[in-house]
Design an enzyme around this catalytic site. Structure first.
Site, PDB file in Angstrom:
ATOM      1  N   GLU A 188      -7.246   6.651  16.971  1.00  0.00           N
ATOM      2  CA  GLU A 188      -8.011   7.808  16.835  1.00  0.00           C
ATOM      3  C   GLU A 188      -8.929   7.975  15.740  1.00  0.00           C
ATOM      4  O   GLU A 188     -10.099   8.266  15.771  1.00  0.00           O
ATOM      5  CB  GLU A 188      -7.085   8.957  17.015  1.00  0.00           C
ATOM      6  CG  GLU A 188      -6.586   9.034  18.357  1.00  0.00           C
ATOM      7  CD  GLU A 188      -5.315   8.063  18.381  1.00  0.00           C
ATOM      8  OE1 GLU A 188      -4.890   7.747  17.597  1.00  0.00           O
ATOM      9  OE2 GLU A 188      -5.173   7.687  19.865  1.00  0.00           O
ATOM     10  N   SER A 240       0.396   6.360   2.612  1.00  0.00           N
ATOM     11  CA  SER A 240       0.805   7.464   3.450  1.00  0.00           C
ATOM     12  C   SER A 240       1.923   8.215   3.155  1.00  0.00           C
ATOM     13  O   SER A 240       2.868   7.652   2.182  1.00  0.00           O
ATOM     14  CB  SER A 240       1.199   6.853   5.037  1.00  0.00           C
ATOM     15  OG  SER A 240       0.232   6.098   5.442  1.00  0.00           O
ATOM     16  N   SER A 248       4.626  -1.000   4.431  1.00  0.00           N
ATOM     17  CA  SER A 248       5.319  -2.236   4.717  1.00  0.00           C
ATOM     18  C   SER A 248       5.537  -3.382   3.485  1.00  0.00           C
ATOM     19  O   SER A 248       4.394  -3.119   2.486  1.00  0.00           O
ATOM     20  CB  SER A 248       3.968  -2.957   5.535  1.00  0.00           C
ATOM     21  OG  SER A 248       3.784  -1.974   6.599  1.00  0.00           O
ATOM     22  N   GLU A 289      -9.481  -3.550   4.924  1.00  0.00           N
ATOM     23  CA  GLU A 289      -8.516  -3.776   5.821  1.00  0.00           C
ATOM     24  C   GLU A 289      -9.037  -3.620   7.439  1.00  0.00           C
ATOM     25  O   GLU A 289      -8.623  -4.637   8.287  1.00  0.00           O
ATOM     26  CB  GLU A 289      -7.521  -2.503   5.821  1.00  0.00           C
ATOM     27  CG  GLU A 289      -6.207  -2.422   6.653  1.00  0.00           C
ATOM     28  CD  GLU A 289      -5.132  -1.668   6.295  1.00  0.00           C
ATOM     29  OE1 GLU A 289      -5.309  -0.725   5.579  1.00  0.00           O
ATOM     30  OE2 GLU A 289      -3.759  -1.823   6.769  1.00  0.00           O
ATOM     31  N   GLN A 331       0.914  -1.205  -0.179  1.00  0.00           N
ATOM     32  CA  GLN A 331       0.074   0.016   0.028  1.00  0.00           C
ATOM     33  C   GLN A 331       0.775   1.401   0.131  1.00  0.00           C
ATOM     34  O   GLN A 331       1.500   1.522   1.070  1.00  0.00           O
ATOM     35  CB  GLN A 331      -0.871  -0.037   0.995  1.00  0.00           C
ATOM     36  CG  GLN A 331      -1.733  -1.115   1.236  1.00  0.00           C
ATOM     37  CD  GLN A 331      -2.771  -1.316   2.700  1.00  0.00           C
ATOM     38  OE1 GLN A 331      -2.053  -1.634   3.533  1.00  0.00           O
ATOM     39  NE2 GLN A 331      -3.755  -0.557   2.736  1.00  0.00           N
TER      40      GLN A 331
HETATM   41  C1  LIG Z   1       3.933  -0.545  11.711  1.00  0.00           C
HETATM   42  C2  LIG Z   1       3.251   0.548  10.507  1.00  0.00           C
HETATM   43  C3  LIG Z   1       3.001  -0.189   9.398  1.00  0.00           C
HETATM   44  C4  LIG Z   1       2.204   0.761   8.304  1.00  0.00           C
HETATM   45  N1  LIG Z   1       2.186   0.419   6.942  1.00  0.00           N
HETATM   46  C5  LIG Z   1       1.905   0.980   6.073  1.00  0.00           C
HETATM   47  C6  LIG Z   1       1.694   0.724   4.696  1.00  0.00           C
HETATM   48  O1  LIG Z   1       1.837  -0.376   4.164  1.00  0.00           O
HETATM   49  N2  LIG Z   1       1.270   1.635   3.788  1.00  0.00           N
HETATM   50  C7  LIG Z   1       0.961   3.101   4.048  1.00  0.00           C
HETATM   51  O2  LIG Z   1       0.714   3.554   3.329  1.00  0.00           O
HETATM   52  N3  LIG Z   1       1.061   3.338   5.419  1.00  0.00           N
HETATM   53  C8  LIG Z   1       1.357   2.586   6.423  1.00  0.00           C
HETATM   54  N4  LIG Z   1       1.633   2.828   7.605  1.00  0.00           N
HETATM   55  C9  LIG Z   1       1.335   4.356   7.987  1.00  0.00           C
HETATM   56  C10 LIG Z   1       0.064   4.709   8.967  1.00  0.00           C
HETATM   57  O3  LIG Z   1      -1.173   4.297   8.034  1.00  0.00           O
HETATM   58  C11 LIG Z   1       0.145   6.144   9.399  1.00  0.00           C
HETATM   59  O4  LIG Z   1       1.311   6.124  10.153  1.00  0.00           O
HETATM   60  C12 LIG Z   1      -1.139   6.389  10.004  1.00  0.00           C
HETATM   61  O5  LIG Z   1      -2.333   6.709   9.209  1.00  0.00           O
HETATM   62  C13 LIG Z   1      -0.898   7.842  10.960  1.00  0.00           C
HETATM   63  O6  LIG Z   1      -0.239   8.768  10.214  1.00  0.00           O
HETATM   64  P1  LIG Z   1       0.869   9.537  10.417  1.00  0.00           P
HETATM   65  O7  LIG Z   1       1.834   8.593  10.896  1.00  0.00           O
HETATM   66  O8  LIG Z   1       1.142  10.908   9.758  1.00  0.00           O
HETATM   67  O9  LIG Z   1       0.470  10.249  11.893  1.00  0.00           O
HETATM   68  P2  LIG Z   1      -0.464  11.484  12.107  1.00  0.00           P
HETATM   69  O10 LIG Z   1      -1.360  11.641  11.009  1.00  0.00           O
HETATM   70  O11 LIG Z   1       0.342  12.716  12.112  1.00  0.00           O
HETATM   71  O12 LIG Z   1      -1.181  11.230  13.314  1.00  0.00           O
HETATM   72  C14 LIG Z   1      -0.582  11.409  14.777  1.00  0.00           C
HETATM   73  C15 LIG Z   1      -1.319  11.484  15.900  1.00  0.00           C
HETATM   74  O13 LIG Z   1      -2.444  12.288  15.737  1.00  0.00           O
HETATM   75  C16 LIG Z   1      -3.879  11.420  15.742  1.00  0.00           C
HETATM   76  N5  LIG Z   1      -4.787  12.160  15.122  1.00  0.00           N
HETATM   77  C17 LIG Z   1      -4.722  12.655  13.648  1.00  0.00           C
HETATM   78  N6  LIG Z   1      -5.861  13.044  13.447  1.00  0.00           N
HETATM   79  C18 LIG Z   1      -6.526  13.201  14.480  1.00  0.00           C
HETATM   80  C19 LIG Z   1      -8.176  13.493  14.673  1.00  0.00           C
HETATM   81  N7  LIG Z   1      -8.721  14.026  13.776  1.00  0.00           N
HETATM   82  N8  LIG Z   1      -8.431  13.341  15.787  1.00  0.00           N
HETATM   83  C20 LIG Z   1      -8.057  12.747  16.655  1.00  0.00           C
HETATM   84  N9  LIG Z   1      -6.662  12.235  16.655  1.00  0.00           N
HETATM   85  C21 LIG Z   1      -6.051  12.534  15.432  1.00  0.00           C
HETATM   86  C22 LIG Z   1      -3.335  10.218  15.260  1.00  0.00           C
HETATM   87  O14 LIG Z   1      -4.281   9.109  15.478  1.00  0.00           O
HETATM   88  C23 LIG Z   1      -2.127   9.911  15.876  1.00  0.00           C
HETATM   89  O15 LIG Z   1      -2.405   9.358  17.035  1.00  0.00           O
HETATM   90  C24 LIG Z   1       2.170   2.102   8.807  1.00  0.00           C
HETATM   91  C25 LIG Z   1       2.253   2.643   9.944  1.00  0.00           C
HETATM   92  C26 LIG Z   1       2.830   1.585  10.918  1.00  0.00           C
HETATM   93  C27 LIG Z   1       3.240   2.239  12.387  1.00  0.00           C
END
Ligand SMILES: Cc1cc2nc3c(=O)[nH]c(=O)nc-3n(C[C@H](O)[C@H](O)[C@H](O)COP(=O)(O)OP(=O)(O)OC[C@H]3O[C@@H](n4cnc5c(N)ncnc54)[C@H](O)[C@@H]3O)c2cc1C
Lengths: 397, 350
Positions: free
Chosen positions: A379, A145, A177, A260, A142
């Site tokens: 969240e 992100s 991933s 998912e 995927q």
């Molecule tokens: C182990 C792992 C595997 C992954 N694999 C993939 C993959 O294969 N492909 C891919 O595309 N992505 C992948 N991801 C990425 C994952 O989807 C993102 O990390 C996730 O969507 C959060 O985005 P961010 O890291 O930018 O955090 P942010 O979006 O910056 O969020 C930071 C914090 O703020 C909170 N937050 C954000 N918006 C709100 C809201 N409106 N209300 C309340 N809280 C909020 C979030 O929940 C989080 O706790 C993976 C992540 C991990 C940890």
């Protein structure tokens, strides 16, 4: 195969077939010896990741070639045309056999990406992609992100610009991933920056070996490298590899994300079962007994939630709220597993005495937080439940 | 209960100054034992002047531990300046104190305390003790030995092998020590180890609590800074109430931890009678706060918080390691229940 066998006879058939194709799980995972890994994310090198992927792929091919792979898919695609929950019945049987433990990229390909192709793909795309994906010849990761588009996935900036009969992609994806072993990346791209963000998105399948694709592993808090950043620099993608209409990419993405969520209902059950087994084997006091019993109740309920979804699917009705709560329920199961194990092992969890099945649990402790972030953070899951299921007004965005 | 002078819970100017010097010191990745001990004099803070220390109290030492915990410093303060030093002081063994404390206070030597037991016969130790904090590097090991007179504390400097253990938190090294007829001298009266260990353990819990609070404060500050500047959905994620409320709850928990830790640190010198309850209470409250603070540190950073490069995971590792060190929270709850006389259905209390 004609007609749909009842669950009991299906399970008997599955067991019989498995008996011909794999060894029974006996000594291999017996308590106290052999592999004691409870890793949530594997700490493999690239070579190890490839080797393990090949081993799993071999097994998935065997399954598929003998009609036991794509169970819920039509016979033309190598399936048995069974209701979706038969996959679960099959897996319950498979658990008794010594087969390679699937890494995440396999369910991502088969349960997330393939169904999205089933919904959004053209006939030509279905012909070209489904078979190899269901057979695990081709795996898909995927490319969703980005650094500035995580929880707010619709804010993706990776650009796809029309060019002759294809598209040129430029951007930077993170946390991907399985990128190193994937044939395809499902890339969520911006094709129209002028319209509101959800309307300007288009999804493409990008060959991960295409010129301009650069994969760099990112080390996780567990110490391993199971996710990556992926640079897309002038990557040419034929229009034939666009999934769904131009500008409809958000809907395509949502189909993947919904699958998912549905697929995450069983998350954490294996390790919770093992933690309960650990409680059975460790001298445990009142506190641990209480926690263990509570965790057991959780695993039971988590499975019952799965059965309710199955029942709805079986009855041909769309599952309700129970299908959306699965991921949040599962991430809590993972946290409580850590809590129980910590109380059972105490200092043996944080220092490796060499004793079997003790320090190995650090991999669960360190990996579990990943699932509260991956695949829609806890969240975001709560926002989905409160807004889409409970119908509460949306937060200002 | 709770007879402590409230003034002991406030930071003095001198303590504030020490804190700011140490914050700067620990922020430097090259922060070394030599400077901490020789120039700033931290290991000697709570050591009486007659044994070469600075003659301040445990509260000053707790300030230093707070800063060490905030930075997850691997320097052997908890093992040497708290556990071993407290054990020596609690032994009332003037000779042992005079022999060992000046070097520990000056930091020219370090010591640790093992909580397992070995066999002691004619001044020789035999047996093994595992998971000894800083056991691979400490010059001196204090260890309880079984003697005909009962459990007696011994000091041992050689004649044993040290095997460093692989650990969850590399900033908190632990080792297996195996004694092969190692020469050792008794510390304190024969059969006196249990009382000494109990005192050292409670001081250790007070010190650990100070460290835990430091770690919590870092996690909260770093997370608040992140959610203020990280934008998703066109606004800072810290503007979402789901995030705000969680951090407000965390603040409540950390203030509770700070109070419990401050009380325990004050009790070491000012109210030893209250220390057992204070120390166990601090363990329970500060462990919960640390585990939660570290979990939020990761979670609210999203993907970046799950990476090796980001410091958040080091706080998860430390929080869990501290949680199980010197007794697990449920064990301390049980201890408090016993101290309250709750063991027989509360009959004693009524
Ligand atoms: C182990 C792992 C595997 C992954 N694999 C993939 C993959 O294969 N492909 C891919 O595309 N992505 C992948 N991801 C990425 C994952 O989807 C993102 O990390 C996730 O969507 C959060 O985005 P961010 O890291 O930018 O955090 P942010 O979006 O910056 O969020 C930071 C914090 O703020 C909170 N937050 C954000 N918006 C709100 C809201 N409106 N209300 C309340 N809280 C909020 C979030 O929940 C989080 O706790 C993976 C992540 C991990 C940890």
């Amino acid at each position: 195969m004609t007609g749909i066998p009842d669950p009991a006879s299906f399970r008997a058939q599955a067991r019989a077939w498995l008996g011909t194709a794999a060894a029974r799980r006996g000594e291999t995972r017996a308590w106290g010896s052999g592999d004691d890994s409870v890793a949530v994310f594997e700490n493999w090198t690239e070579d190890e990741e490839r080797a393990h992927t090949e081993r799993i792929r071999d097994w998935e091919r065997t399954r598929y070639d003998q009609g036991w792979g794509a169970l819920s898919w039509p016979v033309e695609l190598g399936g048995q045309g069974l209701p979706p929950h038969y996959e679960g019945l099959y897996r319950a049987e498979e658990a008794a056999f010594d087969v390679p433990q699937r890494t995440e990229i396999f369910p991502v390909t088969r349960h997330l990406v393939a169904p999205a192709i089933g919904i959004w793909g053209t006939e030509e795309q279905k012909q070209r992609w489904l078979r190899p994906m269901l057979r695990a010849d081709e795996l898909a990761c995927q490319l969703f992100s980005e650094t500035e588009a995580g929880a707010d996935l619709a804010a993706v900036r990776t650009r796809a610009v029309r060019h002759d009969d294809g598209w040129v992609l430029d951007g930077h994806k993170v946390w991907t991933s399985g990128a190193r072993v994937a044939t395809w990346g499902v890339a969520v791209c911006r094709t129209d920056p002028e319209v509101p963000k959800h309307a300007g998105i288009t999804v493409f399948l990008v060959r991960m070996d295409a010129p301009g694709v650069t994969i760099r592993p990112i080390r996780q808090m567990t110490g391993g490298e199971s996710f990556n950043e992926v640079y897309l620099d002038g990557v040419v993608v034929p229009d034939a590899d666009r999934l769904g209409p131009v500008g409809q990419g958000w809907k395509v993405t949502l189909s993947v994300l919904a699958a998912e969520r549905l697929d995450s209902g069983t998350l954490g059950l294996d390790n919770a079962d093992r933690a309960i087994e650990l409680a059975r084997r460790c001298p445990a006091g009142e506190v641990q007994r209480d926690l263990a019993a509570d965790l057991y109740i959780r695993t039971l309920v988590q499975r019952v939630i799965g059965l309710r979804i199955t029942a709805a699917l079986e009855a041909g009705t769309a599952p309700g709220a129970e299908a959306s709560v699965g991921k949040l329920y599962a991430t809590e199961t993972m946290r409580r597993t850590t809590d129980l194990v910590l109380r059972l092992l105490g200092p043996r969890l944080v220092a490796d005495t060499g004793e079997w099945g003790t320090f190995a649990w650090t991999e669960h402790l360190l990996g579990a937080p990943g699932y509260a972030i991956a695949g829609g953070t806890d969240e975001i899951q709560r926002n989905i439940l409160s807004e889409r299921v409970l119908g509460l007004p949306r937060e200002p965005r | 209960m709770l007879t402590i002078d409230p003034a002991l819970l406030a930071e003095t100017d001198e303590q504030a100054q020490l804190r700011s010097v140490l914050r700067e010191f620990f922020a430097d990745p090259g922060a070394d034992w030599h400077t901490l001990a020789g120039q700033i004099g931290v290991p000697g803070l709570a050591v009486p002047e007659r044994y070469g220390g600075a003659g301040y109290g445990f509260r000053e030492l707790a300030v230093a531990l707070g800063e060490a915990g905030r930075a997850l410093s691997p320097l052997p303060l908890l093992s040497s300046a708290v556990l071993a030093t407290s054990a020596l002081l609690a032994s009332n063994d003037d000779e042992a104190c005079a022999r060992h404390l000046p070097a520990l206070a000056a930091g020219t030597s370090t010591a640790t305390l093992g909580f397992g037991t070995v066999d002691a016969e004619a001044g020789r130790l035999r047996g093994a003790v595992d998971m000894v904090l800083d056991g691979a590097d400490a010059s001196l090991v204090l260890i309880p030995g079984r003697t005909p007179a009962g459990l007696t504390l011994f000091a041992c400097a050689d004649g044993f092998t040290r095997r460093p253990r692989r650990v969850l938190d590399p900033s908190r090294p632990q080792a297996l020590l195996e004694f092969h007829d190692a020469p050792a001298t008794p510390v304190g009266p024969p059969g006196g180890a249990e009382a000494i260990l109990a005192a050292a353990r409670d001081a250790g819990l007070a010190g650990l609590a100070a460290e835990q609070v430091g770690g919590c404060e870092h996690a909260l500050e770093a997370t608040v800074a992140h959610v203020r500047q990280r934008n998703q959905f066109g606004r800072p994620i810290g503007s979402f109430q789901a995030v705000k409320h969680r951090l407000a709850d965390l603040l409540v928990e950390i203030e509770a931890a700070k109070s419990a830790a401050g009380y325990a640190a004050a009790c070491v010198d000012a109210a030893p009678d209250e220390l057992p309850v204070a120390a166990s209470a601090a363990k329970v409250v500060c462990s919960a706060a640390s585990v939660r603070a570290a979990a939020e540190y990761v979670q609210l950073h999203g993907g970046i918080g799950f990476t090796w490069e980001h410091p958040a995971h080091r706080y998860v590792r430390r929080a869990r390691t501290s949680e199980v060190f010197l007794g697990l929270p449920h064990e301390h709850r049980a201890r408090i229940a016993a101290l309250l006389g709750l063991d027989d259905g509360g009959a004693n209390v009524a």
